[in-house]
Scaffold this motif. Structure first.
Motif, PDB file in Angstrom:
ATOM      1  N   GLY A 134      30.010  30.120  48.527  1.00 29.82           N
ATOM      2  CA  GLY A 134      29.343  29.514  49.703  1.00 29.82           C
ATOM      3  C   GLY A 134      28.135  28.809  49.252  1.00 29.82           C
ATOM      4  N   HIS A 135      27.411  28.834  48.375  1.00 28.01           N
ATOM      5  CA  HIS A 135      26.298  28.124  48.006  1.00 28.01           C
ATOM      6  C   HIS A 135      26.687  26.698  47.445  1.00 28.01           C
ATOM      7  CE1 HIS A 135      23.305  26.416  45.184  1.00 28.01           C
ATOM      8  NE2 HIS A 135      22.503  26.994  46.040  1.00 28.01           N
ATOM      9  N   ASP A 186      32.320  29.784  56.379  1.00 26.30           N
ATOM     10  CA  ASP A 186      31.649  31.163  57.146  1.00 26.30           C
ATOM     11  C   ASP A 186      32.672  32.271  57.310  1.00 26.30           C
ATOM     12  OD1 ASP A 186      29.047  29.805  57.038  1.00 26.30           O
ATOM     13  OD2 ASP A 186      29.116  29.158  59.114  1.00 26.30           O
ATOM     14  N   LYS A 221      22.440  26.342  54.681  1.00 29.08           N
ATOM     15  CA  LYS A 221      23.087  24.843  54.926  1.00 29.08           C
ATOM     16  C   LYS A 221      24.498  25.101  55.110  1.00 29.08           C
ATOM     17  CE  LYS A 221      20.277  23.239  50.706  1.00 29.08           C
ATOM     18  NZ  LYS A 221      20.324  22.520  49.477  1.00 29.08           N
ATOM     19  N   PRO A 222      25.079  24.079  55.556  1.00 34.65           N
ATOM     20  CA  PRO A 222      24.497  22.914  56.054  1.00 34.65           C
ATOM     21  C   PRO A 222      23.997  22.954  57.249  1.00 34.65           C
ATOM     22  CG  PRO A 222      26.883  22.781  56.542  1.00 34.65           C
ATOM     23  CD  PRO A 222      26.438  24.131  56.120  1.00 34.65           C
ATOM     24  N   GLY A 237      21.879  27.332  50.213  1.00 35.27           N
ATOM     25  CA  GLY A 237      23.425  27.583  50.513  1.00 35.27           C
ATOM     26  C   GLY A 237      23.662  28.968  50.157  1.00 35.27           C
ATOM     27  N   SER A 241      25.597  19.694  53.552  1.00 35.35           N
ATOM     28  CA  SER A 241      24.506  19.059  53.965  1.00 35.35           C
ATOM     29  C   SER A 241      24.134  17.488  54.304  1.00 35.35           C
ATOM     30  CB  SER A 241      23.206  19.655  53.358  1.00 35.35           C
ATOM     31  OG  SER A 241      23.191  21.258  53.561  1.00 35.35           O
ATOM     32  N   ARG A 264      28.470  24.825  50.546  1.00 37.05           N
ATOM     33  CA  ARG A 264      27.443  24.321  51.504  1.00 37.05           C
ATOM     34  C   ARG A 264      26.458  23.319  50.986  1.00 37.05           C
ATOM     35  NH1 ARG A 264      26.439  30.519  52.939  1.00 37.05           N
ATOM     36  NH2 ARG A 264      27.580  30.872  54.842  1.00 37.05           N
ATOM     37  N   ASN A 265      25.985  23.018  49.826  1.00 34.73           N
ATOM     38  CA  ASN A 265      25.121  22.146  49.349  1.00 34.73           C
ATOM     39  C   ASN A 265      25.785  20.726  49.666  1.00 34.73           C
ATOM     40  OD1 ASN A 265      22.899  22.893  48.533  1.00 34.73           O
ATOM     41  ND2 ASN A 265      23.655  23.785  46.439  1.00 34.73           N
ATOM     42  N   VAL A 301      32.591  24.060  57.904  1.00 38.74           N
ATOM     43  CA  VAL A 301      31.606  25.225  57.838  1.00 38.74           C
ATOM     44  C   VAL A 301      32.069  26.307  58.466  1.00 38.74           C
ATOM     45  CG1 VAL A 301      29.403  25.470  58.793  1.00 38.74           C
ATOM     46  CG2 VAL A 301      29.873  23.294  58.072  1.00 38.74           C
TER      47      VAL A 301
END
Length: 506
Positions: free
Chosen positions: A147-148, A191, A477-478, A456, A155, A151-152, A187
């Motif tokens: 996830g981190h 999620d 994030k994002p 993230g 953003s 998501r980075n 996203v």
């Protein structure tokens, strides 16, 4: 007496009888089979040296002497024993002692039961449990990292799409629309994947309370409005405004957003979607119906299973939306079901949530709060693209923005530039963002800016850790500039008052 009854000879477990001197007077066939000594070898001997390993013989001899003196502590209890066979191998046993009276005095009968298999099974179960826990922990760590890392890079993409919104060029607007739609889809996939995994392991925390059902549906519609409009669907609402339910506002809204998103995705362009909400006995009944592709009988049976999709995959998605809905509804104490007349004839998803009494007081909607003015903002992020695009988006709204690429620079700017708000990435190269929050609060106290973690890392434990470190909010994030503007409006309307511990109430 034991010999005459036949109990000793017929027992499937070893039985050993001792006379008043502690000598073996009976050694049945099961004892021969399990322990390896024949009766001829052991009769007249003391049992402790025979079937007890050397390290336990003193203890075993003490227990037997106490038993022969009629000590009640040792009678009728299943005691653990490590026994030793004639060949020197050991096995786990349980031993129960009982008094045996004879004309010559009091003897003891030793009942032995081989529990080595049960112990092996127990040890294997414990090992399997440890392996499962380790595997679960590794999976949690992997999903958090996934996830981190996903998501980075999202953003700056989301921020870039937002920046393009200010240009009238039709090509740029079309480009912005494609970027925005596809980033929203990505996203949502990230999620949903993480949420389904958490829900399946019981790691989703809910803040259950009286919520207006209409508010949750409003949030869900806002989340899916662009997708519905893009496909040209006609949406009809029939919602009882007076219905309240026991629910978590964010997760409850997510339930209906997933249903609306599914309806929009699996309905041909220009289709119809109906949302109906009303009380039904002690539950609220919400039905989301469409005239889309429908479901076959086979698909209906597995509609709420993870990764379940109909024939073909042209509509996209991972098949997680309904699985997540099912998990979330059950966590709310509700139920969910799907019906469809058949393929091409549309689908109805029905959700039932427990009714609640209306809350005594409601917080004002975000849109009703004071709007405030420009703010001085510090962005602390080593990801250059993310920091610069977010800075551009905020600057275009009149905010005064500075960027710190590392924690040490951030601490200097906080001390000297005195920003009103600090957006702090957690994964900084020199010092973690948590430590930045701790140090800023310790050094500035009441003069501390509003601290917002932007990261993230999105698990509940990450949010809790951010709050404990001193952050006022934890954003995952994002973070779109639109969401960030909403948070800044909250900061402005709250006036950043102090509360216990020096934190600011947002």
């Amino acid at each position: 007496e034991l010999r005459r009854s036949g109990v000793v000879a017929s027992s499937p477990d070893p039985i050993v009888a001792l006379d008043h001197r502690g000598k073996v007077v009976e050694w049945n066939g099961a004892a021969e089979r399990v322990l390896g000594w024949s009766a001829h070898e052991v009769l007249g001997e003391g049992p402790a040296p025979l079937f007890t390993p050397p390290r336990w013989r003193a203890r075993a001899s003490h227990v037997l002497r106490s038993a022969l003196s009629a000590d009640p502590r040792w009678m009728g209890r299943a005691l653990p024993l490590t026994a030793q066979r004639a060949d020197g191998t050991e096995l786990a046993m349980e031993v129960t002692l009982a008094l045996a009276h004879s004309p010559r005095g009091v003897g003891v009968v030793i009942y032995l039961r081989d529990v080595s298999a049960a112990r092996r099974d127990r040890q294997a179960l414990q090992k399997a449990r440890r392996l499962a826990e380790d595997e679960s922990r590794r999976r949690d760590d992997f999903l958090a990292l996934l996830g981190h890392e996903l998501r980075n890079p999202l953003s700056p993409i989301v921020a870039a799409a937002e920046l393009l919104d200010g240009y009238d060029d039709p090509i740029l607007q079309r480009t912005r629309g494609v970027i925005a739609r596809q980033s929203r889809q990505l996203v949502r996939l990230v999620d949903d994947l993480l949420d389904v995994s958490r829900a399946a392991r019981g790691k989703l925390a809910l803040d259950i309370g009286p919520r207006r059902l209409g508010d949750m549906l409003d949030v869900a519609l806002e989340m899916t409005r662009a997708q519905i409009a893009e496909r040209g669907h006609h949406l009809t609402l029939d919602v009882d405004a007076g219905v309240w339910v026991h629910a978590d506002l964010a997760r409850g809204s997510q339930i209906f957003a997933n249903l609306l998103s599914n309806a929009a995705r699996y309905t041909d362009e220009g289709g119809r979607i109906w949302v109906r909400a009303r009380p039904d006995a002690d539950h609220a009944l919400v039905e989301v119906r469409d005239d889309g592709r429908g479901m076959s009988r086979a698909l209906l049976q597995r509609a709420f299973e993870p990764f379940s999709q109909g024939e073909g995959r042209s509509r996209g998605g991972l098949g997680l939306g309904l699985a997540l809905v099912s998990h979330l509804v059950r966590l709310h104490g509700g139920s969910v079901g799907a019906t469809s007349p058949g393929e091409g004839l549309g689908t109805t998803i029905s959700v039932r949530l427990p009714l609640a009494l209306a809350a005594a007081a409601e917080p004002p909607p975000i849109g009703a709060r004071a709007t405030g003015s420009e703010r001085s903002i510090l962005i602390v992020d080593d990801h250059v693209d993310s920091a610069e695009l977010l800075s551009m988006a905020l600057s275009s709204r009149g905010h005064h923005v500075r960027i710190a690429p590392d924690a040490e620079t951030a601490l200097e700017l906080v001390a000297h530039a005195r920003p009103e708000v600090a957006l702090v990435d957690i994964g900084l190269p020199d010092i973690e963002g948590y430590e930045v929050a701790v140090r800023v609060r310790a050094e500035l106290g009441a003069r501390c800016p509003t601290l917002i973690a932007v990261t993230g890392w999105g698990q509940e434990s990450d949010r809790r850790r951010a709050m404990e470190a001193g952050f006022d909010q934890h954003l995952i994030k994002p973070v779109s500039p639109r969401d960030l503007r909403r948070v800044l409006l909250e900061v402005a309307s709250a006036g950043a008052p102090e509360i216990a511990g020096g934190h600011r109430a947002l």
